[in-house]
Design a protein around this motif. Structure first.
Motif, PDB file in Angstrom:
ATOM      1  N   VAL A  35     -61.131  -6.269 -99.781  1.00  0.00           N
ATOM      2  CA  VAL A  35     -59.814  -5.622 -99.862  1.00  0.00           C
ATOM      3  C   VAL A  35     -59.690  -4.512 -98.824  1.00  0.00           C
ATOM      4  O   VAL A  35     -58.653  -4.391 -98.157  1.00  0.00           O
ATOM      5  N   THR A  36     -60.737  -3.713 -98.651  1.00  0.00           N
ATOM      6  CA  THR A  36     -60.672  -2.657 -97.638  1.00  0.00           C
ATOM      7  C   THR A  36     -60.575  -3.259 -96.238  1.00  0.00           C
ATOM      8  O   THR A  36     -59.912  -2.695 -95.362  1.00  0.00           O
ATOM      9  N   ALA A  37     -61.198  -4.420 -96.020  1.00  0.00           N
ATOM     10  CA  ALA A  37     -61.088  -5.084 -94.717  1.00  0.00           C
ATOM     11  C   ALA A  37     -59.655  -5.547 -94.467  1.00  0.00           C
ATOM     12  O   ALA A  37     -59.131  -5.399 -93.355  1.00  0.00           O
ATOM     13  N   PHE A  38     -58.976  -6.094 -95.499  1.00  0.00           N
ATOM     14  CA  PHE A  38     -57.587  -6.516 -95.332  1.00  0.00           C
ATOM     15  C   PHE A  38     -56.655  -5.330 -95.099  1.00  0.00           C
ATOM     16  O   PHE A  38     -55.770  -5.385 -94.252  1.00  0.00           O
ATOM     17  N   ILE A  39     -56.854  -4.271 -95.851  1.00  0.00           N
ATOM     18  CA  ILE A  39     -56.036  -3.071 -95.657  1.00  0.00           C
ATOM     19  C   ILE A  39     -56.263  -2.507 -94.257  1.00  0.00           C
ATOM     20  O   ILE A  39     -55.316  -2.147 -93.550  1.00  0.00           O
ATOM     21  N   GLY A  40     -57.510  -2.464 -93.843  1.00  0.00           N
ATOM     22  CA  GLY A  40     -57.836  -1.962 -92.514  1.00  0.00           C
ATOM     23  C   GLY A  40     -57.248  -2.821 -91.408  1.00  0.00           C
ATOM     24  O   GLY A  40     -56.762  -2.300 -90.402  1.00  0.00           O
ATOM     25  N   SER A  41     -57.279  -4.129 -91.575  1.00  0.00           N
ATOM     26  CA  SER A  41     -56.735  -5.000 -90.530  1.00  0.00           C
ATOM     27  C   SER A  41     -55.224  -4.852 -90.407  1.00  0.00           C
ATOM     28  O   SER A  41     -54.687  -4.894 -89.303  1.00  0.00           O
ATOM     29  N   SER A  42     -54.533  -4.658 -91.524  1.00  0.00           N
ATOM     30  CA  SER A  42     -53.082  -4.448 -91.427  1.00  0.00           C
ATOM     31  C   SER A  42     -52.767  -3.100 -90.785  1.00  0.00           C
ATOM     32  O   SER A  42     -51.842  -2.997 -89.969  1.00  0.00           O
ATOM     33  N   LEU A  43     -53.538  -2.065 -91.133  1.00  0.00           N
ATOM     34  CA  LEU A  43     -53.352  -0.773 -90.471  1.00  0.00           C
ATOM     35  C   LEU A  43     -53.710  -0.851 -88.991  1.00  0.00           C
ATOM     36  O   LEU A  43     -53.041  -0.230 -88.151  1.00  0.00           O
ATOM     37  N   LEU A  44     -54.740  -1.613 -88.672  1.00  0.00           N
ATOM     38  CA  LEU A  44     -55.147  -1.795 -87.276  1.00  0.00           C
ATOM     39  C   LEU A  44     -54.026  -2.432 -86.468  1.00  0.00           C
ATOM     40  O   LEU A  44     -53.702  -1.975 -85.371  1.00  0.00           O
ATOM     41  N   ARG A  45     -53.424  -3.454 -86.999  1.00  0.00           N
ATOM     42  CA  ARG A  45     -52.322  -4.126 -86.311  1.00  0.00           C
ATOM     43  C   ARG A  45     -51.140  -3.174 -86.126  1.00  0.00           C
ATOM     44  O   ARG A  45     -50.578  -3.070 -85.040  1.00  0.00           O
ATOM     45  N   GLN A  46     -50.786  -2.454 -87.188  1.00  0.00           N
ATOM     46  CA  GLN A  46     -49.641  -1.538 -87.120  1.00  0.00           C
ATOM     47  C   GLN A  46     -49.885  -0.416 -86.105  1.00  0.00           C
ATOM     48  O   GLN A  46     -49.031  -0.141 -85.255  1.00  0.00           O
ATOM     49  N   MET A  69     -54.000   5.596 -73.958  1.00  0.00           N
ATOM     50  CA  MET A  69     -55.181   4.776 -73.670  1.00  0.00           C
ATOM     51  C   MET A  69     -56.376   5.267 -74.472  1.00  0.00           C
ATOM     52  O   MET A  69     -57.165   4.460 -74.978  1.00  0.00           O
ATOM     53  N   MET A  70     -56.512   6.572 -74.615  1.00  0.00           N
ATOM     54  CA  MET A  70     -57.601   7.100 -75.433  1.00  0.00           C
ATOM     55  C   MET A  70     -57.394   6.741 -76.896  1.00  0.00           C
ATOM     56  O   MET A  70     -58.358   6.432 -77.608  1.00  0.00           O
ATOM     57  N   GLU A  71     -56.143   6.776 -77.357  1.00  0.00           N
ATOM     58  CA  GLU A  71     -55.858   6.338 -78.724  1.00  0.00           C
ATOM     59  C   GLU A  71     -56.227   4.872 -78.898  1.00  0.00           C
ATOM     60  O   GLU A  71     -56.739   4.470 -79.944  1.00  0.00           O
ATOM     61  N   GLY A  72     -55.983   4.072 -77.879  1.00  0.00           N
ATOM     62  CA  GLY A  72     -56.351   2.659 -77.929  1.00  0.00           C
ATOM     63  C   GLY A  72     -57.847   2.462 -78.075  1.00  0.00           C
ATOM     64  O   GLY A  72     -58.298   1.577 -78.804  1.00  0.00           O
ATOM     65  N   VAL A  73     -58.629   3.300 -77.398  1.00  0.00           N
ATOM     66  CA  VAL A  73     -60.086   3.205 -77.524  1.00  0.00           C
ATOM     67  C   VAL A  73     -60.517   3.571 -78.939  1.00  0.00           C
ATOM     68  O   VAL A  73     -61.372   2.900 -79.532  1.00  0.00           O
ATOM     69  N   VAL A  74     -59.921   4.632 -79.497  1.00  0.00           N
ATOM     70  CA  VAL A  74     -60.270   5.027 -80.867  1.00  0.00           C
ATOM     71  C   VAL A  74     -59.875   3.924 -81.848  1.00  0.00           C
ATOM     72  O   VAL A  74     -60.623   3.610 -82.780  1.00  0.00           O
ATOM     73  N   ILE A  75     -58.725   3.293 -81.623  1.00  0.00           N
ATOM     74  CA  ILE A  75     -58.289   2.196 -82.491  1.00  0.00           C
ATOM     75  C   ILE A  75     -59.243   1.012 -82.364  1.00  0.00           C
ATOM     76  O   ILE A  75     -59.587   0.363 -83.358  1.00  0.00           O
ATOM     77  N   GLY A  96     -60.148   6.658 -88.215  1.00  0.00           N
ATOM     78  CA  GLY A  96     -59.728   6.454 -86.832  1.00  0.00           C
ATOM     79  C   GLY A  96     -58.354   5.845 -86.704  1.00  0.00           C
ATOM     80  O   GLY A  96     -57.717   5.942 -85.647  1.00  0.00           O
ATOM     81  N   LEU A  97     -57.861   5.230 -87.768  1.00  0.00           N
ATOM     82  CA  LEU A  97     -56.528   4.631 -87.718  1.00  0.00           C
ATOM     83  C   LEU A  97     -55.421   5.586 -88.165  1.00  0.00           C
ATOM     84  O   LEU A  97     -54.248   5.290 -87.951  1.00  0.00           O
ATOM     85  N   MET A  98     -55.779   6.690 -88.764  1.00  0.00           N
ATOM     86  CA  MET A  98     -54.780   7.679 -89.164  1.00  0.00           C
ATOM     87  C   MET A  98     -54.406   8.531 -87.943  1.00  0.00           C
ATOM     88  O   MET A  98     -55.297   9.059 -87.276  1.00  0.00           O
ATOM     89  N   PRO A  99     -53.113   8.671 -87.646  1.00  0.00           N
ATOM     90  CA  PRO A  99     -52.719   9.402 -86.422  1.00  0.00           C
ATOM     91  C   PRO A  99     -53.242  10.838 -86.363  1.00  0.00           C
ATOM     92  O   PRO A  99     -53.654  11.298 -85.301  1.00  0.00           O
ATOM     93  N   TRP A 100     -53.258  11.555 -87.477  1.00  0.00           N
ATOM     94  CA  TRP A 100     -53.701  12.953 -87.445  1.00  0.00           C
ATOM     95  C   TRP A 100     -55.198  13.056 -87.184  1.00  0.00           C
ATOM     96  O   TRP A 100     -55.651  13.922 -86.450  1.00  0.00           O
ATOM     97  N   SER A 101     -55.996  12.159 -87.774  1.00  0.00           N
ATOM     98  CA  SER A 101     -57.435  12.223 -87.527  1.00  0.00           C
ATOM     99  C   SER A 101     -57.774  11.638 -86.158  1.00  0.00           C
ATOM    100  O   SER A 101     -58.728  12.081 -85.510  1.00  0.00           O
ATOM    101  N   ARG A 102     -56.994  10.683 -85.704  1.00  0.00           N
ATOM    102  CA  ARG A 102     -57.207  10.121 -84.372  1.00  0.00           C
ATOM    103  C   ARG A 102     -56.995  11.192 -83.304  1.00  0.00           C
ATOM    104  O   ARG A 102     -57.782  11.316 -82.371  1.00  0.00           O
TER     105      ARG A 102
END
Length: 150
Positions: A35-46, A69-75, A96-102
């Motif tokens: 479930v965490t992998a599915f949630i993460g993959s949807s957040l990754l795509r978004q 570009m740096m955000e892309g590397v973190v993503i 790493g997918l949360m904008p504030w922590s990124r």
């Protein structure tokens, strides 16, 4: 330096998976990881598409999309962490997918490494224009040579 990190993270992941498995059961643990992998993959795509849109916006405004570009590397790193089974890597990947922590990760990286990048004195620029050719007009082209020492 990288090998001990992999060993410690792997041992920590095994310990956490076994502890969670003892607390809630083996099947529930596996389902929770999936479930965490599915949630993460949807957040990754978004977040990936959002960063791509911001990069295109920057380029259309004539700016270099360096931060994007740096955000892309973190993503990308976050996506790799989310693909690794385990709760600790999933937590780091989700951070790493949360904008504030990124932005925190990027600012921390820049604070640590900007001085090293900007203190290098291995580039040279020579302007060979004579004094009669020098003008104060900003629109003039400056002729010269540039090379970097390696």
């Amino acid at each position: 330096m990288l090998f001990p990190i992999f060993v410690v993270v792997t041992l920590a992941e095994i310990y956490v998976l076994v502890s969670v498995g003892q607390a809630i059961g083996g099947l529930s643990t596996v389902l929770l990881v999936v479930v965490t992998a599915f949630i993460g993959s949807s957040l990754l795509r978004q977040q990936g598409w959002s960063t791509m849109a911001k990069a295109q916006q920057s380029m259309s405004e004539g700016r270099t999309p360096a931060i994007e570009m740096m955000e892309g590397v973190v993503i990308l790193v976050s996506g790799i962490l989310l693909l690794t089974p385990g709760f600790l890597t999933d937590a780091l990947g989700l951070l790493g997918l949360m904008p504030w922590s990124r932005s925190y990760f990027i600012n921390h990286f820049l604070e640590k490494n900007a001085e090293r990048v900007f203190k290098q004195r291995n580039s040279v620029f020579i302007n060979r224009a004579s004094s009669s050719e020098k003008k104060s007009n900003k629109d003039d082209t400056i002729e010269g040579e540039f090379w970097e020492d390696k």
